[in-house]
Motif scaffolding. Structure first.
Motif: not given
Length: 259
Positions: A173-201
């Motif tokens: 489990y990985v906890l990430l800090k991200v600027p608020h306005k960029q959270i949605g875009g980062v979540v979508e990027q993370l979900r494309e990585f092999p090995g990531v089964i969940e990424a949620s704001a």
């Protein structure tokens, strides 16, 4: 399942209350005709709804409001990051899995966290009812970190790809800090990585929770250091590696029906 079995699984529940739920359409047991009185056969879903409504009703909610909370439970989820007293980890895992609202548990390696718990919690009282019992039994220390998943994110993370769970040996489990306005875009990027089964704001000090399922430490290092941390918007990461053999997930109703 017969009515007596239903009543035995919810302390204080009476048949009049169950019959009322049926008359109002909250549950739909199968009626089995007999010579005099039709017998009801209750499904596991009926039991879940009855127990949920009864619990909220006992806490002061109207039956309608209680049903609404039960119906949307899967849309309101939280992660609890818990510290466990020495020597009580196995008991903590066993006890927490008995709660209907708990859907996922695992022990993790970490300086200040021993246990990750995921649960349905449409009302804050759901969280505290579980925690109160856990603290009373001295299996979890008070004041765990609560990470509430944004409602729009619940249900969107994908399940492990076919064969992935069989091959994978390492969960994290990985906890990430991200600027608020960029959270949605980062979540979508993370979900494309092999090995990531969940990424949620999520709400709170942490902005995103990521769950990874990989084959080994090298693959996890590559995912975190070369992919996740390479995203410019990510300010910091905090990783918890699951202890082998402790991960548990409640089987969903959909999965049961499919089986």
């Amino acid at each position: 399942m017969q009515l007596g079995e239903i009543l035995a699984q919810a302390p204080g529940l009476n048949k009049r209350f169950v019959h009322y739920l049926e008359s109002q359409g909250y549950i739909s047991p199968i009626k089995i005709k007999k010579q005099r009185i039709a017998r009801r056969d209750y499904a596991e879903e009926d039991l879940r709804v009855i127990r949920g409504i009864w619990d909220y009703y006992q806490r002061g909610f109207s039956v309608q409001n209680a049903f609404d909370l039960v119906r949307r439970a899967h849309l309101e989820q939280v992660y609890l990051l818990c510290k466990v007293p020495a020597g009580t980890l196995e008991k903590a895992l066993e006890v927490l899995r008995r709660f209907d609202r708990v859907v996922e548990t695992t022990a993790v390696y970490g300086e200040r966290v021993d246990l990750v718990v995921k649960m349905h919690a449409p009302d804050d009282g759901d969280i505290y009812s579980v925690l109160a019992e856990a603290v009373r039994q001295e299996i979890v220390e008070a004041h765990p970190q609560v990470l509430r998943i944004e409602r729009s994110e619940v249900g969107r993370p994908g399940e492990p790809k076919e064969g992935q769970e069989r091959r994978a040996r390492l969960r994290a489990y990985v906890l990430l800090k991200v600027p608020h306005k960029q959270i949605g875009g980062v979540v979508e990027q993370l979900r494309e990585f092999p090995g990531v089964i969940e990424a949620s704001a999520i709400y709170g000090e942490t902005d995103i929770v990521l769950q990874a399922l990989v084959e080994d430490q090298d693959e996890l290092d590559d995912l975190i250091m070369n992919k996740v941390q390479a995203i410019p918007a990510i300010e910091s990461t905090r990783t918890f590696i699951a202890v082998g053999g402790t991960y548990w997930r409640r089987e969903s109703n959909a999965a049961k029906n499919a089986g």
